[in-house]
Design an enzyme around this catalytic site. Structure first.
Site, PDB file in Angstrom:
ATOM      1  N   ASN A 112       0.875  -1.173   0.000  1.00 20.88           N
ATOM      2  CA  ASN A 112       0.000   0.000   0.000  1.00 20.88           C
ATOM      3  C   ASN A 112       0.915   1.227   0.000  1.00 20.88           C
ATOM      4  O   ASN A 112       1.487   1.575   1.029  1.00 20.88           O
ATOM      5  CB  ASN A 112      -0.879  -0.045   1.258  1.00 20.88           C
ATOM      6  CG  ASN A 112      -1.703   1.211   1.434  1.00 20.88           C
ATOM      7  OD1 ASN A 112      -1.810   2.035   0.528  1.00 20.88           O
ATOM      8  ND2 ASN A 112      -2.289   1.360   2.615  1.00 20.88           N
ATOM      9  N   TRP A 113       1.031   1.854  -1.170  1.00 17.82           N
ATOM     10  CA  TRP A 113       1.980   2.972  -1.270  1.00 17.82           C
ATOM     11  C   TRP A 113       1.432   4.249  -0.647  1.00 17.82           C
ATOM     12  O   TRP A 113       2.148   5.225  -0.514  1.00 17.82           O
ATOM     13  CB  TRP A 113       2.342   3.227  -2.741  1.00 17.82           C
ATOM     14  CG  TRP A 113       3.094   2.112  -3.408  1.00 17.82           C
ATOM     15  CD1 TRP A 113       3.448   0.909  -2.860  1.00 17.82           C
ATOM     16  CD2 TRP A 113       3.604   2.106  -4.751  1.00 17.82           C
ATOM     17  NE1 TRP A 113       4.134   0.148  -3.784  1.00 17.82           N
ATOM     18  CE2 TRP A 113       4.247   0.863  -4.950  1.00 17.82           C
ATOM     19  CE3 TRP A 113       3.576   3.019  -5.800  1.00 17.82           C
ATOM     20  CZ2 TRP A 113       4.856   0.520  -6.170  1.00 17.82           C
ATOM     21  CZ3 TRP A 113       4.180   2.682  -7.010  1.00 17.82           C
ATOM     22  CH2 TRP A 113       4.821   1.441  -7.187  1.00 17.82           C
ATOM     23  N   HIS A 143      -9.457   1.323   4.565  1.00 12.73           N
ATOM     24  CA  HIS A 143      -8.213   1.451   5.331  1.00 12.73           C
ATOM     25  C   HIS A 143      -8.450   2.378   6.530  1.00 12.73           C
ATOM     26  O   HIS A 143      -9.239   3.315   6.441  1.00 12.73           O
ATOM     27  CB  HIS A 143      -7.105   2.012   4.430  1.00 12.73           C
ATOM     28  CG  HIS A 143      -5.761   1.957   5.076  1.00 12.73           C
ATOM     29  ND1 HIS A 143      -5.341   2.906   5.970  1.00 12.73           N
ATOM     30  CD2 HIS A 143      -4.759   1.050   4.978  1.00 12.73           C
ATOM     31  CE1 HIS A 143      -4.130   2.591   6.397  1.00 12.73           C
ATOM     32  NE2 HIS A 143      -3.749   1.463   5.806  1.00 12.73           N
ATOM     33  N   GLU A 174      -6.828   4.733   7.700  1.00 12.19           N
ATOM     34  CA  GLU A 174      -6.604   6.164   7.424  1.00 12.19           C
ATOM     35  C   GLU A 174      -7.826   6.783   6.749  1.00 12.19           C
ATOM     36  O   GLU A 174      -8.137   7.949   6.958  1.00 12.19           O
ATOM     37  CB  GLU A 174      -5.331   6.336   6.576  1.00 12.19           C
ATOM     38  CG  GLU A 174      -4.089   6.110   7.431  1.00 12.19           C
ATOM     39  CD  GLU A 174      -2.896   5.543   6.695  1.00 12.19           C
ATOM     40  OE1 GLU A 174      -2.872   5.575   5.445  1.00 12.19           O
ATOM     41  OE2 GLU A 174      -1.970   5.049   7.379  1.00 12.19           O
ATOM     42  N   GLY A 205       2.491   2.197  10.813  1.00 14.20           N
ATOM     43  CA  GLY A 205       3.471   3.273  10.668  1.00 14.20           C
ATOM     44  C   GLY A 205       4.150   3.661  11.969  1.00 14.20           C
ATOM     45  O   GLY A 205       4.869   4.657  12.033  1.00 14.20           O
ATOM     46  N   SER A 265       3.326  -2.182  10.344  1.00 20.32           N
ATOM     47  CA  SER A 265       4.773  -2.300  10.571  1.00 20.32           C
ATOM     48  C   SER A 265       5.329  -3.684  10.249  1.00 20.32           C
ATOM     49  O   SER A 265       6.241  -4.159  10.922  1.00 20.32           O
ATOM     50  CB  SER A 265       5.141  -1.886  12.001  1.00 20.32           C
ATOM     51  OG  SER A 265       4.769  -0.541  12.238  1.00 20.32           O
ATOM     52  N   GLY A 308       2.868  -1.070   4.287  1.00 17.91           N
ATOM     53  CA  GLY A 308       3.002   0.350   3.973  1.00 17.91           C
ATOM     54  C   GLY A 308       4.467   0.704   3.747  1.00 17.91           C
ATOM     55  O   GLY A 308       5.015   0.535   2.670  1.00 17.91           O
ATOM     56  N   GLY A 309       5.111   1.178   4.800  1.00 24.03           N
ATOM     57  CA  GLY A 309       6.480   1.696   4.698  1.00 24.03           C
ATOM     58  C   GLY A 309       7.457   0.774   3.981  1.00 24.03           C
ATOM     59  O   GLY A 309       8.222   1.219   3.112  1.00 24.03           O
TER      60      GLY A 309
END
Ligand code: PGA
Length: 259
Positions: free
Chosen positions: A10-11, A98, A100, A176, A216, A237-238
């Site tokens: 997931n960018w 998501h 967010e 994150g 994470s 993500g990251g």
């Protein structure tokens, strides 16, 4: 029952078209030996980067996903995107709900359900996100929160459809933050999610549904998480923003998932 390992990057709001193309050009070579029958590798770039990435991954074992989809086919919905528009761009998967989106953009279980149905009607493969906040976990409400998200989000779906879904369990406090749920803690929650699906949609759907962990996940912890019986991959993500870390994570997750 053997389920495929499914790893999705997931960018979020990262990578221009040029940057995204460079990332997947590097990634292609690094994961070329991953057999699509055993694992799915998905990247979910921002909307304006989809076209460049679709072109770059054509003919490879990397699949394309988007990060949101609206429930209407077209109309006055400024800032939204339809399932047909995504299909035209070469998208196969779509992230829905998501945390967010829930936290910053007013996404609810009801809108998740509408988006999910629109995605399914268009033939997109949804990745439906659920997860509790730190406060909800600490007050002992994790299962209650997840049950409500699942009941609302999956309302009205047939068992056969649920069997083909991808869920992403993402504890909000682990996204994150560098804090991961321990593999045991994640597995306990995944087991609850699968049993809840069994209760609502039957054991066959529960056995078949893919449940990713997210929050994470990195190359270093992917193996321990994906070795758990009810963890079928990850939403990343990251660690998905660099080709080498994403490729290493994919390999570690697949090796552990199939051990
Ligand atoms: P993270 O994000 O891997 O950076 O924690 C995961 C996600 O939000 O999907």
């Amino acid at each position: 029952m053997a389920r495929k390992t499914v790893i999705a990057g997931n960018w979020k709001m990262n990578k221009t078209a040029a940057e995204g193309k460079a990332l997947v050009e590097a990634l292609k070579g690094l994961v070329a030996d991953v057999c699509p029958a055993r694992a799915e590798i998905i990247v979910c770039p921002p909307f304006t980067t989809l076209g460049a990435v679709a072109e770059a991954i054509a003919g490879s074992n990397i699949k394309l996903g988007a990060q949101n989809v609206h429930w209407e086919k077209s109309g006055a919905f400024t800032g939204e995107i339809s399932a047909d528009m995504l299909k035209e761009a070469g998208v196969e998967y779509v992230i829905i709900g998501h945390s967010e989106r829930r936290q910053y953009f007013g996404e609810t279980d009801a809108t998740v359900n509408q988006r999910l149905k629109a995605a399914l009607n268009a033939g997109l493969k949804p990745i439906v996100c659920i997860g509790e906040t730190l406060e909800e976990r600490e007050s002992g409400n994790t299962e209650k929160v997840l049950a409500a998200q699942l009941s609302g989000g999956l309302a009205g779906l047939d068992a056969e459809v649920v069997a083909g879904l991808i869920l992403a369990y993402e504890p909000v406090w682990a996204i994150g933050t560098g804090k991961t749920a321990t593999p045991e803690m994640a597995e306990e929650t995944h087991r609850f999610i699968r049993s809840f699906v069994a209760g609502e949609f039957g054991q066959a759907a529960a056995d078949a549904i893919t449940i990713q962990y997210g929050g994470s996940m990195k190359p270093e912890n992917a193996a321990a998480l994906c070795a758990q019986a009810d963890i079928d991959g990850g939403l990343i993500g990251g660690a998905a923003l660099k080709a080498d870390s994403f490729a290493a994570l994919v390999k570690n997750a697949i090796a552990a998932g199939q051990a």
